[in-house]
Scaffold this motif. Structure first.
Motif, PDB file in Angstrom:
ATOM      1  N   CYS A   1       0.840  -1.206   0.000  1.00 52.67           N
ATOM      2  CA  CYS A   1       0.000   0.000   0.000  1.00 52.67           C
ATOM      3  C   CYS A   1       0.871   1.251   0.000  1.00 52.67           C
ATOM      4  O   CYS A   1       0.580   2.234  -0.695  1.00 52.67           O
ATOM      5  CB  CYS A   1      -0.921   0.010   1.217  1.00 52.67           C
ATOM      6  SG  CYS A   1      -2.251  -1.202   1.148  1.00 52.67           S
ATOM      7  N   ALA A   2       1.957   1.216   0.776  1.00 55.00           N
ATOM      8  CA  ALA A   2       2.889   2.340   0.772  1.00 55.00           C
ATOM      9  C   ALA A   2       3.532   2.502  -0.599  1.00 55.00           C
ATOM     10  O   ALA A   2       3.739   3.634  -1.067  1.00 55.00           O
ATOM     11  CB  ALA A   2       3.967   2.134   1.837  1.00 55.00           C
ATOM     12  N   GLY A   3       3.831   1.380  -1.252  1.00 57.38           N
ATOM     13  CA  GLY A   3       4.412   1.455  -2.595  1.00 57.38           C
ATOM     14  C   GLY A   3       3.513   2.183  -3.563  1.00 57.38           C
ATOM     15  O   GLY A   3       3.958   3.027  -4.343  1.00 57.38           O
ATOM     16  N   GLN A   4       2.220   1.879  -3.511  1.00 54.10           N
ATOM     17  CA  GLN A   4       1.273   2.581  -4.370  1.00 54.10           C
ATOM     18  C   GLN A   4       1.158   4.046  -3.946  1.00 54.10           C
ATOM     19  O   GLN A   4       1.027   4.947  -4.769  1.00 54.10           O
ATOM     20  CB  GLN A   4      -0.094   1.909  -4.290  1.00 54.10           C
ATOM     21  CG  GLN A   4      -1.012   2.205  -5.461  1.00 54.10           C
ATOM     22  CD  GLN A   4      -0.610   1.453  -6.708  1.00 54.10           C
ATOM     23  OE1 GLN A   4      -0.366   0.259  -6.677  1.00 54.10           O
ATOM     24  NE2 GLN A   4      -0.528   2.148  -7.820  1.00 54.10           N
ATOM     25  N   GLY A   5       1.227   4.291  -2.636  1.00 52.94           N
ATOM     26  CA  GLY A   5       1.118   5.654  -2.131  1.00 52.94           C
ATOM     27  C   GLY A   5       2.248   6.560  -2.580  1.00 52.94           C
ATOM     28  O   GLY A   5       2.042   7.769  -2.783  1.00 52.94           O
ATOM     29  N   TRP A   6       3.462   6.000  -2.738  1.00 50.38           N
ATOM     30  CA  TRP A   6       4.598   6.813  -3.185  1.00 50.38           C
ATOM     31  C   TRP A   6       4.325   7.470  -4.535  1.00 50.38           C
ATOM     32  O   TRP A   6       4.854   8.547  -4.834  1.00 50.38           O
ATOM     33  CB  TRP A   6       5.858   5.964  -3.266  1.00 50.38           C
ATOM     34  CG  TRP A   6       6.624   5.894  -1.989  1.00 50.38           C
ATOM     35  CD1 TRP A   6       6.794   4.804  -1.177  1.00 50.38           C
ATOM     36  CD2 TRP A   6       7.335   6.971  -1.361  1.00 50.38           C
ATOM     37  NE1 TRP A   6       7.555   5.132  -0.079  1.00 50.38           N
ATOM     38  CE2 TRP A   6       7.905   6.458  -0.171  1.00 50.38           C
ATOM     39  CE3 TRP A   6       7.542   8.312  -1.674  1.00 50.38           C
ATOM     40  CZ2 TRP A   6       8.662   7.247   0.696  1.00 50.38           C
ATOM     41  CZ3 TRP A   6       8.297   9.098  -0.820  1.00 50.38           C
ATOM     42  CH2 TRP A   6       8.853   8.567   0.343  1.00 50.38           C
ATOM     43  N   GLU A   7       3.493   6.843  -5.360  1.00 52.28           N
ATOM     44  CA  GLU A   7       3.227   7.387  -6.698  1.00 52.28           C
ATOM     45  C   GLU A   7       2.400   8.672  -6.649  1.00 52.28           C
ATOM     46  O   GLU A   7       2.269   9.357  -7.668  1.00 52.28           O
ATOM     47  CB  GLU A   7       2.546   6.324  -7.560  1.00 52.28           C
ATOM     48  CG  GLU A   7       3.458   5.130  -7.819  1.00 52.28           C
ATOM     49  CD  GLU A   7       2.781   4.019  -8.596  1.00 52.28           C
ATOM     50  OE1 GLU A   7       1.618   4.205  -9.017  1.00 52.28           O
ATOM     51  OE2 GLU A   7       3.413   2.962  -8.787  1.00 52.28           O
ATOM     52  N   SER A   8       1.862   9.006  -5.483  1.00 48.36           N
ATOM     53  CA  SER A   8       1.111  10.257  -5.332  1.00 48.36           C
ATOM     54  C   SER A   8       1.944  11.368  -4.720  1.00 48.36           C
ATOM     55  O   SER A   8       1.441  12.475  -4.503  1.00 48.36           O
ATOM     56  CB  SER A   8      -0.132  10.009  -4.461  1.00 48.36           C
ATOM     57  OG  SER A   8      -1.015   9.104  -5.079  1.00 48.36           O
ATOM     58  N   GLU A   9       3.223  11.082  -4.422  1.00 48.59           N
ATOM     59  CA  GLU A   9       4.100  12.088  -3.833  1.00 48.59           C
ATOM     60  C   GLU A   9       4.787  12.920  -4.915  1.00 48.59           C
ATOM     61  O   GLU A   9       5.080  12.424  -6.006  1.00 48.59           O
ATOM     62  CB  GLU A   9       5.172  11.411  -2.969  1.00 48.59           C
ATOM     63  CG  GLU A   9       4.617  10.654  -1.771  1.00 48.59           C
ATOM     64  CD  GLU A   9       3.984  11.571  -0.738  1.00 48.59           C
ATOM     65  OE1 GLU A   9       4.489  12.705  -0.553  1.00 48.59           O
ATOM     66  OE2 GLU A   9       2.973  11.161  -0.129  1.00 48.59           O
TER      67      GLU A   9
END
Length: 289
Positions: free
Chosen positions: A150-158
């Motif tokens: 989930c964090a991996g996918q979240g990095w794409e919004s940074e």
């Protein structure tokens, strides 16, 4: 029983828990659609290989762990393909779940597979409470926050991406789960197996970057050029094709060297080498040493 058959049987048993009764028919049919056919099943293969190398004294528990891990992986693919992320029409050579069933049902399919994964592990925990609790924790850590997929996918919004953290979360997390959970299922300490999982995960990320750059949609079974399209970090963009191939070879060598001392060490090294042989044919010969 051959490992592939063992994995498929464990997944089939898990999926059976989601069928029958008063379940909504479309959602019930979407779960096996999202998991079958299963592709390489590399994560559960690694998990069972590590368990075998450590003695595999609780095979039913290892099977439950392997099924749970693969269900989490399949759920992540269903969510990755959604219009809000990759908006991919194909997965494993057939329409992605949101194309075949609708976007709402794809969201529910991914969610249901995640819950089913923990259901399968929780049932196995009844007979093996100590190891089962460790397995649940290992899977939850590598699935959620702060360092799971989930964090991996979240990095794409940074606005700025920590490339190391991004790759460790997006790709390596479930490979780390595979090695850790295989050790736990056989009664061994998971900490010794983290490096192997991280290196295998890094290798598969680089290999995926190479496939995305070098293969066409028909060969890959899913859309290509997704990293360029979505502006994501990519080993080929950073190192070039030749540099990425060289980096991949070094990672795979390091993975074999990182295998902890165990009764099945030689067998496990052979498994990692076999997976490397499956990766490299996708790379044109002119780029390989």
């Amino acid at each position: 029983m051959p490992m592939t058959a063992r994995i498929e049987r464990a997944i089939a048993r898990a999926l059976a828990l989601s069928q029958g009764g008063s379940a909504p028919a479309k959602l019930a049919s979407a779960l096996p659609y999202a998991t079958q056919p299963g592709g390489a099943r590399i994560r559960p293969t690694i998990l069972l290989s590590v368990a075998a190398s450590c003695g595999d004294d609780r095979p039913a528990l290892a099977d439950a762990a392997a099924a749970a891990l693969e269900l989490i992986h399949c759920a992540s693919l269903v969510h990755d393909d959604l219009p809000c992320f990759d908006d991919a029409d194909l997965r494993r050579g057939k329409p992605s779940v949101h194309r075949a069933y609708s976007e709402p049902l794809a969201v529910l399919t991914g969610d249901s597979l995640i819950i089913l994964a923990f259901d399968v592990l929780a049932r196995a925990t009844v007979d093996h409470p100590d190891r089962g609790a460790q397995l649940l924790l290992a899977l939850s850590r590598r699935t959620g926050m702060p360092g799971g997929i989930c964090a991996g996918q979240g990095w794409e919004s940074e606005a700025e991406i920590d490339l190391g953290a991004y790759h460790r979360s997006k790709t390596a997390a479930l490979f780390i789960a595979a090695t850790e959970m295989g050790a736990i299922a056989a009664g061994h300490a998971p900490e010794e197996w983290l490096d192997l999982g991280a290196l295998i995960g890094e290798a598969f990320q680089v290999a995926d970057d190479l496939r995305d750059a070098l293969l066409d949609e028909e060969s890959l079974g899913k859309p290509v050029g997704q990293d360029d399209l979505h502006g994501r970090p990519n080993a080929v963009c950073e190192m070039g094709i030749g540099g990425a191939v060289d980096h991949l070879s070094k990672i795979l060598a390091a993975a074999i060297a990182s295998i902890p001392s165990c009764p099945g060490e030689a067998m496990l090294a052979q498994m990692v080498s076999h997976q490397a042989d499956k990766i490299m044919p996708a790379v044109p010969a002119r780029y390989r040493a």
